[in-house]
Scaffold this active site. Structure first.
Site, mmCIF file in Angstrom:
data_model
loop_
_atom_site.group_PDB
_atom_site.id
_atom_site.type_symbol
_atom_site.label_atom_id
_atom_site.label_comp_id
_atom_site.label_asym_id
_atom_site.label_seq_id
_atom_site.Cartn_x
_atom_site.Cartn_y
_atom_site.Cartn_z
ATOM 1 N N SER A 33 0.814 -1.224 0.000
ATOM 2 C CA SER A 33 0.000 0.000 0.000
ATOM 3 C C SER A 33 0.841 1.266 0.000
ATOM 4 C CB SER A 33 -0.847 0.101 1.270
ATOM 5 O OG SER A 33 -1.749 -0.919 1.382
ATOM 6 N N HIS A 64 -3.451 0.141 -4.872
ATOM 7 C CA HIS A 64 -2.740 -1.026 -5.415
ATOM 8 C C HIS A 64 -3.090 -1.097 -6.892
ATOM 9 C CE1 HIS A 64 -1.856 -3.118 -1.538
ATOM 10 N NE2 HIS A 64 -2.851 -2.370 -1.131
ATOM 11 N N HIS A 86 -5.247 -9.674 -2.108
ATOM 12 C CA HIS A 86 -5.323 -10.126 -0.715
ATOM 13 C C HIS A 86 -6.415 -11.172 -0.580
ATOM 14 C CE1 HIS A 86 -3.803 -5.981 -0.702
ATOM 15 N NE2 HIS A 86 -3.118 -6.302 0.377
ATOM 16 N N TYR A 88 -8.572 -11.196 1.664
ATOM 17 C CA TYR A 88 -9.828 -10.547 2.071
ATOM 18 C C TYR A 88 -10.631 -10.025 0.886
ATOM 19 C CZ TYR A 88 -7.227 -6.104 1.739
ATOM 20 O OH TYR A 88 -6.475 -5.063 1.310
ATOM 21 N N GLU A 89 -10.008 -9.995 -0.306
ATOM 22 C CA GLU A 89 -10.759 -9.604 -1.501
ATOM 23 C C GLU A 89 -11.599 -10.782 -2.018
ATOM 24 O OE1 GLU A 89 -8.337 -6.988 -4.317
ATOM 25 O OE2 GLU A 89 -6.814 -7.603 -2.872
ATOM 26 N N ALA A 116 2.291 -2.402 4.474
ATOM 27 C CA ALA A 116 1.907 -1.432 5.495
ATOM 28 C C ALA A 116 1.376 -2.250 6.667
ATOM 29 C CB ALA A 116 0.814 -0.523 4.954
ATOM 30 N N MET A 214 -2.313 -7.558 6.779
ATOM 31 C CA MET A 214 -3.229 -8.479 6.092
ATOM 32 C C MET A 214 -2.627 -9.041 4.809
ATOM 33 S SD MET A 214 -6.600 -6.081 6.449
ATOM 34 C CE MET A 214 -6.923 -5.166 7.971
ATOM 35 N N SER A 215 -1.310 -9.068 4.715
ATOM 36 C CA SER A 215 -0.693 -9.565 3.478
ATOM 37 C C SER A 215 0.551 -10.372 3.817
ATOM 38 C CB SER A 215 -0.320 -8.374 2.585
ATOM 39 O OG SER A 215 0.701 -7.599 3.182
ATOM 40 N N ASN A 238 0.368 2.981 11.554
ATOM 41 C CA ASN A 238 -0.542 3.385 12.651
ATOM 42 C C ASN A 238 -0.260 2.528 13.868
ATOM 43 O OD1 ASN A 238 -1.949 1.357 10.654
ATOM 44 N ND2 ASN A 238 -2.847 0.976 12.678
ATOM 45 N N HIS A 252 -5.896 7.031 5.905
ATOM 46 C CA HIS A 252 -4.802 7.489 6.757
ATOM 47 C C HIS A 252 -3.606 6.540 6.635
ATOM 48 C CE1 HIS A 252 -2.797 9.447 10.069
ATOM 49 N NE2 HIS A 252 -2.665 8.275 10.677
HETATM 50 N N1 HPA Z 1 -4.011 -3.773 11.177
HETATM 51 C C1 HPA Z 1 -3.977 -4.610 10.122
HETATM 52 N N2 HPA Z 1 -3.461 -4.281 8.943
HETATM 53 C C2 HPA Z 1 -2.951 -3.046 8.823
HETATM 54 C C3 HPA Z 1 -2.947 -2.126 9.878
HETATM 55 C C4 HPA Z 1 -3.512 -2.513 11.115
HETATM 56 O O1 HPA Z 1 -3.554 -1.757 12.096
HETATM 57 N N3 HPA Z 1 -2.353 -0.992 9.409
HETATM 58 C C5 HPA Z 1 -2.011 -1.234 8.117
HETATM 59 N N4 HPA Z 1 -2.361 -2.477 7.755
#
Ligand code: HPA
Length: 285
Positions: A33, A64, A86, A88-89, A116, A214-215, A238, A252
Site C-alpha cells: 500500500s 494497489h 489479498h 480478504y478480496e 503497510a 493483512m498480506s 498506525n 490514513h
Molecule cells: N491492522 C492490520 N493491517 C494493517 C494495519 C492494522 O492496524 N495498518 C495497516 N495495515
C-alpha cells in the site's frame, strides 16, 4: 484458477514473456500500500497489467495498481509486483500467492516484500520502518494446502529462517549507515479486512507480534516453498487499535505509507545496491 498451479504457471510465464520480452531477473520486489512509486524508478521498464495476464486476479484495493514491471534498478535486473491481491478480496491463498509463484518460476533468487502494518505495541510509531524477523501465520489458511507438486517445492518446507538472516543483517546495517535506524520484529498476518479489536491487538502483542497486517504471509510461504530467499519490510502506518487515539482508517494508512515512501525507497535502494550479483534459477515447471 481452474488449472493446476503448474499449468497456470506455464501459461503465465509465456504470457509475461510475450508481453514484455525475455525475463532474466534474479530479484523480485512486492510493493505494498502506498509504496508503488518505486515502480516509477525502474529503468528500461517493461510493464504488463495483471488484468492482461491469464490466471492473475486484478487487485481491487485503492492504492494497489496491479502491474508487473521488469527492468533495472540499482544495477540489478528486477521484477516488480506493483500491487497485490489479498485473501480478504475473496481470493484463496493459492490465488493470492500466484504472482510470487510466477516470480519464482521466472527465476528470482531473492524476494523483497513490503507492506503497510499496524504496530502491536507502542514501542514503534507511525512512520517507522521494521525489518521482518519472523511471522505469525494467523490468516487461518496456507497456500500450500492441497496436493503438493514436487516440481515446485517439498511437501513440508522448513520455515526456521523464513526471512533470510543475511538479507536482514544487510538491511539493518544499511539503515544504520543511512542514519535512519529501523526496528526488527515479528509480523502477524491476519485475514482482515476488518482491523483488529483492541483485545486482539493486546493478544497479538502477548503472542510476540510487533506488527500486524493483512498480506505478506502467504507470499513468503510460497517463496520459501520454492527456495527463494526473502527480505520483508513493514512500514508502520498506525498504532494498532486501542493503542492510539482515534479510529483506524485506510486513507490514513495510505497517507502515512506515502510519507514514508522516500525512506523506504532509500533503504531498499541501499540494500539492492549492496547486493552481489545474484544467480538466476529459472524454475518454469
Ligand atoms: N491492522 C492490520 N493491517 C494493517 C494495519 C492494522 O492496524 N495498518 C495497516 N495495515
Amino acid at each position: 484458477m481452474g488449472l493446476t498451479t503448474v499449468a497456470a504457471l506455464r501459461e503465465l510465464v509465456s504470457a509475461v514473456e510475450q508481453a514484455v520480452g525475455p525475463v532474466r531477473a534474479p530479484l523480485g520486489l512486492v510493493l505494498g500500500s502506498g509504496l508503488g512509486e518505486i515502480a516509477d524508478e525502474i529503468e528500461d521498464a517493461r510493464k504488463v497489467s495483471y488484468a492482461d495476464l491469464p490466471h492473475l486476479a486484478p487487485s481491487t484495493v485503492a492504492g494497489h495498481s496491479g502491474q508487473l514491471v521488469v527492468g533495472r534498478w540499482h544495477k540489478h535486473e528486477v521484477i516488480v509486483l506493483a500491487g497485490r491481491v489479498h485473501a480478504y478480496e475473496g481470493h484463496d491463498f493459492k490465488q493470492v500467492s500466484l504472482p510470487v509463484r510466477l516470480l519464482g518460476a521466472l527465476g528470482i533468487d531473492a524476494l523483497i516484500v513490503t507492506n503497510a502494518a499496524g504496530a502491536a505495541h507502542n514501542r514503534m510509531a507511525p512512520g517507522d520502518l521494521m525489518v521482518i524477523r519472523d511471522h505469525l501465520n494467523l490468516t487461518g489458511g496456507n497456500p500450500l494446502v492441497g496436493e503438493n507438486d514436487d516440481s515446485l517445492g517439498r511437501r513440508f518446507p522448513d520455515m526456521t529462517e523464513a526471512y533470510d538472516r543475511h538479507l536482514r543483517e544487510l538491511c539493518l546495517e544499511i539503515a544504520h549507515r543511512q542514519g535512519a535506524p529501523v526496528h526488527e520484529g515479528v509480523y502477524a498476518g491476519l485475514l482482515g479486512p476488518s482491523y483488529e479489536t483492541p483485545a486482539e491487538i493486546h493478544m497479538l502483542a502477548a503472542l510476540g507480534a510487533d506488527a500486524v497486517g493483512m498480506s505478506t504471509v502467504p507470499e513468503v510461504i510460497v517463496a520459501r516453498h520454492m527456495g527463494v530467499r526473502v527480505l520483508g519490510l513493514s512500514c508502520i502506518t498506525n498504532l494498532g487499535a486501542g493503542l492510539g487515539e482515534g479510529l483506524l482508517d485506510h486513507s490514513h494508512v495510505k497517507e502515512v505509507a506515502g510519507r514514508a515512501t522516500v525512506r523506504m525507497i532509500n533503504l531498499l535502494a541501499g540494500v539492492v545496491e549492496a547486493l552481489p550479483e545474484l544467480p538466476l534459477h529459472r524454475r518454469v515447471p
